[in-house]
Write a protein that holds these residues in place. Structure first.
Motif, PDB file in Angstrom:
ATOM      1  N   PHE A   7     -13.661 -39.377  71.684  1.00 23.04           N
ATOM      2  CA  PHE A   7     -14.773 -38.779  70.952  1.00 23.04           C
ATOM      3  C   PHE A   7     -14.524 -37.296  70.722  1.00 23.04           C
ATOM      4  O   PHE A   7     -14.739 -36.785  69.617  1.00 23.04           O
ATOM      5  CB  PHE A   7     -16.080 -38.971  71.725  1.00 23.04           C
ATOM      6  N   TRP A   8     -14.089 -36.576  71.756  1.00 22.01           N
ATOM      7  CA  TRP A   8     -13.833 -35.139  71.624  1.00 22.01           C
ATOM      8  C   TRP A   8     -12.652 -34.872  70.698  1.00 22.01           C
ATOM      9  O   TRP A   8     -12.648 -33.896  69.944  1.00 22.01           O
ATOM     10  CB  TRP A   8     -13.586 -34.521  73.001  1.00 22.01           C
ATOM     11  N   THR A   9     -11.667 -35.750  70.732  1.00 23.16           N
ATOM     12  CA  THR A   9     -10.519 -35.603  69.836  1.00 23.16           C
ATOM     13  C   THR A   9     -10.949 -35.701  68.378  1.00 23.16           C
ATOM     14  O   THR A   9     -10.599 -34.850  67.555  1.00 23.16           O
ATOM     15  CB  THR A   9      -9.465 -36.688  70.143  1.00 23.16           C
ATOM     16  N   TYR A  10     -11.721 -36.719  68.066  1.00 20.64           N
ATOM     17  CA  TYR A  10     -12.129 -36.932  66.678  1.00 20.64           C
ATOM     18  C   TYR A  10     -13.206 -35.945  66.233  1.00 20.64           C
ATOM     19  O   TYR A  10     -13.160 -35.423  65.104  1.00 20.64           O
ATOM     20  CB  TYR A  10     -12.637 -38.364  66.496  1.00 20.64           C
ATOM     21  N   SER A  11     -14.171 -35.667  67.090  1.00 24.10           N
ATOM     22  CA  SER A  11     -15.257 -34.764  66.691  1.00 24.10           C
ATOM     23  C   SER A  11     -14.735 -33.345  66.467  1.00 24.10           C
ATOM     24  O   SER A  11     -15.146 -32.665  65.518  1.00 24.10           O
ATOM     25  CB  SER A  11     -16.365 -34.764  67.748  1.00 24.10           C
ATOM     26  N   SER A  12     -13.818 -32.904  67.313  1.00 29.89           N
ATOM     27  CA  SER A  12     -13.242 -31.576  67.100  1.00 29.89           C
ATOM     28  C   SER A  12     -12.382 -31.553  65.849  1.00 29.89           C
ATOM     29  O   SER A  12     -12.328 -30.552  65.131  1.00 29.89           O
ATOM     30  CB  SER A  12     -12.432 -31.148  68.324  1.00 29.89           C
ATOM     31  N   GLY A  13     -11.724 -32.669  65.547  1.00 28.14           N
ATOM     32  CA  GLY A  13     -10.944 -32.750  64.312  1.00 28.14           C
ATOM     33  C   GLY A  13     -11.831 -32.630  63.085  1.00 28.14           C
ATOM     34  O   GLY A  13     -11.491 -31.929  62.127  1.00 28.14           O
ATOM     35  N   ILE A  14     -12.967 -33.301  63.107  1.00 29.68           N
ATOM     36  CA  ILE A  14     -13.912 -33.214  61.987  1.00 29.68           C
ATOM     37  C   ILE A  14     -14.447 -31.796  61.852  1.00 29.68           C
ATOM     38  O   ILE A  14     -14.543 -31.251  60.746  1.00 29.68           O
ATOM     39  CB  ILE A  14     -15.066 -34.212  62.187  1.00 29.68           C
ATOM     40  N   ALA A  15     -14.773 -31.165  62.986  1.00 25.62           N
ATOM     41  CA  ALA A  15     -15.287 -29.796  62.960  1.00 25.62           C
ATOM     42  C   ALA A  15     -14.263 -28.836  62.371  1.00 25.62           C
ATOM     43  O   ALA A  15     -14.599 -27.933  61.591  1.00 25.62           O
ATOM     44  CB  ALA A  15     -15.670 -29.356  64.372  1.00 25.62           C
ATOM     45  N   LEU A  16     -12.997 -29.025  62.721  1.00 27.12           N
ATOM     46  CA  LEU A  16     -11.933 -28.182  62.175  1.00 27.12           C
ATOM     47  C   LEU A  16     -11.796 -28.379  60.671  1.00 27.12           C
ATOM     48  O   LEU A  16     -11.647 -27.408  59.916  1.00 27.12           O
ATOM     49  CB  LEU A  16     -10.607 -28.503  62.869  1.00 27.12           C
ATOM     50  N   MET A  17     -11.836 -29.629  60.231  1.00 24.03           N
ATOM     51  CA  MET A  17     -11.679 -29.906  58.803  1.00 24.03           C
ATOM     52  C   MET A  17     -12.829 -29.324  57.982  1.00 24.03           C
ATOM     53  O   MET A  17     -12.609 -28.717  56.930  1.00 24.03           O
ATOM     54  CB  MET A  17     -11.570 -31.420  58.570  1.00 24.03           C
ATOM     55  N   VAL A  18     -14.053 -29.497  58.463  1.00 27.24           N
ATOM     56  CA  VAL A  18     -15.224 -29.015  57.723  1.00 27.24           C
ATOM     57  C   VAL A  18     -15.219 -27.494  57.645  1.00 27.24           C
ATOM     58  O   VAL A  18     -15.400 -26.912  56.566  1.00 27.24           O
ATOM     59  CB  VAL A  18     -16.524 -29.517  58.381  1.00 27.24           C
ATOM     60  N   SER A  19     -14.994 -26.833  58.776  1.00 33.00           N
ATOM     61  CA  SER A  19     -14.992 -25.369  58.764  1.00 33.00           C
ATOM     62  C   SER A  19     -13.807 -24.833  57.970  1.00 33.00           C
ATOM     63  O   SER A  19     -13.926 -23.825  57.253  1.00 33.00           O
ATOM     64  CB  SER A  19     -14.963 -24.827  60.198  1.00 33.00           C
ATOM     65  N   GLY A  20     -12.660 -25.500  58.056  1.00 32.01           N
ATOM     66  CA  GLY A  20     -11.500 -25.071  57.287  1.00 32.01           C
ATOM     67  C   GLY A  20     -11.727 -25.178  55.794  1.00 32.01           C
ATOM     68  O   GLY A  20     -11.392 -24.262  55.032  1.00 32.01           O
ATOM     69  N   PHE A  21     -12.315 -26.286  55.359  1.00 32.86           N
ATOM     70  CA  PHE A  21     -12.581 -26.483  53.939  1.00 32.86           C
ATOM     71  C   PHE A  21     -13.580 -25.444  53.428  1.00 32.86           C
ATOM     72  O   PHE A  21     -13.430 -24.905  52.325  1.00 32.86           O
ATOM     73  CB  PHE A  21     -13.112 -27.897  53.704  1.00 32.86           C
ATOM     74  N   LEU A  71      -6.870 -24.568  59.775  1.00 29.87           N
ATOM     75  CA  LEU A  71      -7.889 -25.384  60.450  1.00 29.87           C
ATOM     76  C   LEU A  71      -7.979 -26.777  59.836  1.00 29.87           C
ATOM     77  O   LEU A  71      -8.116 -27.776  60.553  1.00 29.87           O
ATOM     78  CB  LEU A  71      -9.245 -24.687  60.375  1.00 29.87           C
ATOM     79  N   LEU A  72      -7.905 -26.841  58.515  1.00 31.05           N
ATOM     80  CA  LEU A  72      -7.973 -28.135  57.829  1.00 31.05           C
ATOM     81  C   LEU A  72      -6.822 -29.039  58.249  1.00 31.05           C
ATOM     82  O   LEU A  72      -7.023 -30.212  58.586  1.00 31.05           O
ATOM     83  CB  LEU A  72      -7.958 -27.917  56.317  1.00 31.05           C
ATOM     84  N   CYS A  73      -5.608 -28.488  58.247  1.00 32.06           N
ATOM     85  CA  CYS A  73      -4.442 -29.263  58.666  1.00 32.06           C
ATOM     86  C   CYS A  73      -4.547 -29.678  60.129  1.00 32.06           C
ATOM     87  O   CYS A  73      -4.214 -30.816  60.492  1.00 32.06           O
ATOM     88  CB  CYS A  73      -3.162 -28.451  58.458  1.00 32.06           C
ATOM     89  N   SER A  74      -5.036 -28.762  60.982  1.00 31.32           N
ATOM     90  CA  SER A  74      -5.178 -29.078  62.403  1.00 31.32           C
ATOM     91  C   SER A  74      -6.181 -30.214  62.613  1.00 31.32           C
ATOM     92  O   SER A  74      -5.969 -31.090  63.459  1.00 31.32           O
ATOM     93  CB  SER A  74      -5.638 -27.842  63.175  1.00 31.32           C
ATOM     94  N   GLY A  75      -7.256 -30.197  61.832  1.00 31.68           N
ATOM     95  CA  GLY A  75      -8.237 -31.268  61.930  1.00 31.68           C
ATOM     96  C   GLY A  75      -7.655 -32.610  61.543  1.00 31.68           C
ATOM     97  O   GLY A  75      -7.907 -33.632  62.219  1.00 31.68           O
ATOM     98  N   ILE A  76      -6.877 -32.643  60.482  1.00 31.50           N
ATOM     99  CA  ILE A  76      -6.221 -33.890  60.065  1.00 31.50           C
ATOM    100  C   ILE A  76      -5.252 -34.370  61.134  1.00 31.50           C
ATOM    101  O   ILE A  76      -5.156 -35.574  61.429  1.00 31.50           O
ATOM    102  CB  ILE A  76      -5.500 -33.676  58.719  1.00 31.50           C
ATOM    103  N   GLN A  77      -4.530 -33.421  61.747  1.00 31.47           N
ATOM    104  CA  GLN A  77      -3.578 -33.783  62.795  1.00 31.47           C
ATOM    105  C   GLN A  77      -4.269 -34.393  64.012  1.00 31.47           C
ATOM    106  O   GLN A  77      -3.656 -35.178  64.736  1.00 31.47           O
ATOM    107  CB  GLN A  77      -2.780 -32.545  63.213  1.00 31.47           C
ATOM    108  N   HIS A  78      -5.534 -34.045  64.247  1.00 24.85           N
ATOM    109  CA  HIS A  78      -6.271 -34.645  65.354  1.00 24.85           C
ATOM    110  C   HIS A  78      -6.396 -36.158  65.170  1.00 24.85           C
ATOM    111  O   HIS A  78      -6.524 -36.891  66.169  1.00 24.85           O
ATOM    112  CB  HIS A  78      -7.669 -34.026  65.453  1.00 24.85           C
TER     113      HIS A  78
END
Length: 204
Positions: free
Chosen positions: A118-132, A91-98
């Motif tokens: 907005f959806w691209t970046y916000s979902s990326g942040i959500a992936l990074m936070v939950s992954g971490f 999830l963390l890597c996927s968020g960075i890839q966003h």
């Protein structure tokens, strides 16, 4: 390989030696899919497709180990314990890839949604936070439930409509991948809530 995986699938459907079938599936995915993609990741330095496929292979394999442990406690204890970390790294890597490949992610956002970037970046942040959070174990149940719900929502609004409209086998693969990862995250949540202090340790 296909025959063995098909046999493992039948074992799961008919609930015969299901834990063994899951262990076998996890090991085969590690030996074939993950190792092959890891080779391309190292050889080509591709942090796009190769990294994603490597993480997918690891997540599928360790998700199978976690399910095997659920059906037969102790059958995959050490590997099951690593599942939240593996999923979290994915999830963390996927968020960075966003952010690295924002243009490609924009293409995947449904056209009826406004403010695509907005959806691209916000979902990326959500992936990074939950992954971490999954990796370090902080609020792990919450992180797993949030990420699982988010991916399941994407399944409904993104993957299934794309699979139906494009009629592509790759899109149907994405449907089942999203369903699998969402289910694995909900399983992590279940372990953390039902067995606090158990195999999936979490930090408040």
């Amino acid at each position: 390989l296909a025959v063995v995986l098909f046999g493992c699938g039948l074992s799961l459907v008919f609930k015969r030696n299901a834990a063994f079938a899951l262990m076998t599936t996890g090991i085969l995915v590690l030996l074939y899919a993950t190792s092959r993609n890891l080779y391309h990741l190292i050889a080509d330095g591709d942090i796009g497709v190769s990294l994603t496929n490597t993480n997918k292979g690891l997540s599928v394999a360790f998700g199978a180990f976690l399910m095997a442990h659920l059906l037969k406690p102790g059958s995959a204890g050490a590997m099951a314990r690593l599942t939240p970390v593996i999923l979290g790294f994915f999830l963390l890597c996927s968020g960075i890839q966003h952010f690295l490949y924002a243009g490609f992610v924009d293409y995947l956002v449904p056209e009826w949604l406004p403010f695509t970037r907005f959806w691209t970046y916000s979902s990326g942040i959500a992936l990074m936070v939950s992954g971490f959070a999954l990796i370090i174990g902080f609020k792990r149940p919450l992180a797993a439930a949030f990420a699982g719900s988010m991916i399941f929502l994407w399944l409904l609004v993104l993957h299934i409509p794309r699979a139906l409209s494009l009629a592509s086998i790759n899109e149907w693969t994405a449907v089942f991948e999203a369903l699998y990862f969402s289910a694995t995250l909900f399983l992590i949540y279940w372990f953390c809530k039902k067995m606090p202090g158990g195999i999936l340790l979490t930090k408040d």
